[in-house]
Enzyme design. Structure first.
Site, PDB file in Angstrom:
ATOM      1  N   CYS A   3       0.800  -1.232   0.000  1.00  0.00           N
ATOM      2  CA  CYS A   3       0.000   0.000   0.000  1.00  0.00           C
ATOM      3  C   CYS A   3       0.829   1.277   0.000  1.00  0.00           C
ATOM      4  O   CYS A   3       0.791   2.044  -0.954  1.00  0.00           O
ATOM      5  CB  CYS A   3      -0.944   0.011   1.219  1.00  0.00           C
ATOM      6  SG  CYS A   3      -2.337  -1.115   1.091  1.00  0.00           S
ATOM      7  N   ILE A   4       1.559   1.523   1.078  1.00  0.00           N
ATOM      8  CA  ILE A   4       2.174   2.839   1.266  1.00  0.00           C
ATOM      9  C   ILE A   4       3.166   3.193   0.160  1.00  0.00           C
ATOM     10  O   ILE A   4       3.165   4.330  -0.315  1.00  0.00           O
ATOM     11  CB  ILE A   4       2.815   2.934   2.661  1.00  0.00           C
ATOM     12  CG1 ILE A   4       1.735   2.776   3.729  1.00  0.00           C
ATOM     13  CG2 ILE A   4       3.522   4.273   2.847  1.00  0.00           C
ATOM     14  CD1 ILE A   4       2.254   2.809   5.143  1.00  0.00           C
TER      15      ILE A   4
END
Length: 432
Positions: free
Chosen positions: A272-273
């Site tokens: 994600c990040i």
């Protein structure tokens, strides 16, 4: 379409859910749906994965063992590599990878899944995209692929978006605890999607469109990425000035409002990040020509961290009259976060890669990972023995799994570099 009919089947638990993609996202929602009383068909092209799940083995990293056991125990789950089960489904979830390649979104899995859904989808069904992506994907990319099968969105089938929000390894929140943000292409799609997720989670938050729901997920992870970049750069500035960044963060966190605690480390990793903000910057430049400068700068700062960690290792070795080249370095933890067996975008692996390129003799131990590929060479994990620890010129704590006895490591090791402040200030320990 008879919207009330499908809502009725959800209410009396006679509905069938097909989940395309049985990674940790797809399997988690499939388990939750089965626990809610729905019949579930888990679909994936990975035959060995499907065989493992069908045998009742948890072969997917990041999925809670208790949730898996509860879902399988319902007897309402089947797993298959064949997509024809889509035709029997009232709800079809797409939980497929959306990686970034060469700084551009790769939506090939979404497109392929859309074509498959369009081939088998029954009229009146609801399709929901759960994969993280940029605003407009559901309507502009997925919808046309499904419609190639002959059904029209909003007329023959319903379509919505609701991003997964799972935090692998986080035991504080169950699947049901995490609210769902839902947006449909029309009120009917949104209403049925809300009815579905209301069976799975405690809170459903509707928004006006798929695009709003897609943007909300990007904001969540971009917020984290930017704040991690802030404290990562703080760590570098504090080091230059002889100040502990951890002490500074602890002090700032005493403020009861206006401050949220983020921690520095060797970089950012996971699915994600490091990935999601790229969708935001890519789309902004594509659609408006405007750079998303804060996000791009934050991404650059986080990308510097593995190199910064290596430079700190070099400084520590230099104090002992050693060079990185030829030094024996033991890396503890190689996954992207503690207590999760996931290597995707792992900053720890990037640190190891840079050390190997400087001709360090790197070994690693990770209870979740047996081997790591570094520039085409496979590094095999080692058993964490006292001999291995004592023989290292430096032990680098990169991902502090709870299984590590770090106090014992400090007792046995000569020098320890703690990139996560998992040990804290102690003799023989240098903290990032």
């Amino acid at each position: 379409m008879n919207v009330e009919e499908i809502k009725g089947r959800l209410a009396d638990r006679s509905a069938t859910v097909a989940v395309i993609g049985q990674g940790y996202v797809g399997l988690s929602v499939a388990l939750a749906a089965a626990k809610a009383g729905l019949r579930v068909i888990g679909i994936d092209t990975n035959r060995s994965l499907i065989e493992g799940l069908a045998d009742g083995r948890l072969v997917v990293a990041g999925v809670r063992e208790d949730a898996f056991a509860e879902g399988i125990a319902t007897g309402r789950m089947t797993f298959t590599t064949q997509p024809d089960g889509i035709g029997a489904a009232d709800i079809v979830l797409l939980c497929v990878p959306t990686p970034v390649r060469d700084h551009n979104p790769d939506l090939s899995a979404v497109e392929e899944a859309g074509l498959t859904v369009g081939e088998y989808l029954s009229p009146g069904a609801l399709v929901i995209l759960e994969s993280t992506t940029y605003p407009g994907t559901t309507e502009q990319v997925l919808c046309p692929q499904i419609e190639k099968g002959g059904l029209a969105a909003g007329v023959d089938f319903l379509l919505a978006y609701s991003a997964e929000r799972i935090d692998p390894g986080n035991t504080a929140f169950t699947f049901a605890d995490i609210p769902r943000v839902v947006g449909g292409i029309d009120p009917a799609s949104s209403a049925v999607a809300q009815a579905f997720y209301a069976l799975l989670v405690d809170v459903v938050h509707p928004v006006s469109s798929c695009r709003a729901a897609e943007m909300a997920k990007l904001l969540e992870n971009t917020y984290r990425m930017v704040n991690i970049a802030l404290v990562n750069e703080l760590a570098m500035v504090c080091s230059d000035q002889g100040i502990s960044p951890w002490e500074v963060i602890d002090a700032a966190a005493t403020k009861p409002f206006g401050f949220e605690r983020f921690l520095p480390g060797p970089g950012v990793g996971g699915h994600c990040i490091p990935i999601d903000p790229t969708y935001l910057t890519w789309q902004s430049r594509r659609d408006t020509g405007r750079p998303y400068r804060l996000v791009e700068l934050a991404n650059d700062i986080n990308a510097e961290m593995p190199g910064y960690v290596v430079s700190r290792v070099a400084e520590i070795l230099n104090e002992e009259s050693r060079a990185v080249k030829g030094s024996k370095i033991l890396a503890l933890g190689v996954t992207y976060k503690p207590d999760v067996g996931d290597l995707r975008e792992s900053a720890a692996v990037q640190v190891i890669r840079r050390l190997v390129r400087q001709d360090a003799q790197v070994t690693f131990h990770d209870p979740f990972i047996d081997e790591v590929e570094v520039d085409g060479v496979i590094l095999h994990g080692s058993e964490l023995t006292d001999e291995l620890i004592a023989d290292a010129d430096l032990v680098a704590v990169l991902t502090p799994h709870s299984a590590f006895d770090l106090d014992h490591v400090v007792e046995v090791a000569g020098t320890v570099f703690d990139a996560r402040n998992a040990i804290g200030a102690a003799p023989g320990v240098v903290v990032l």
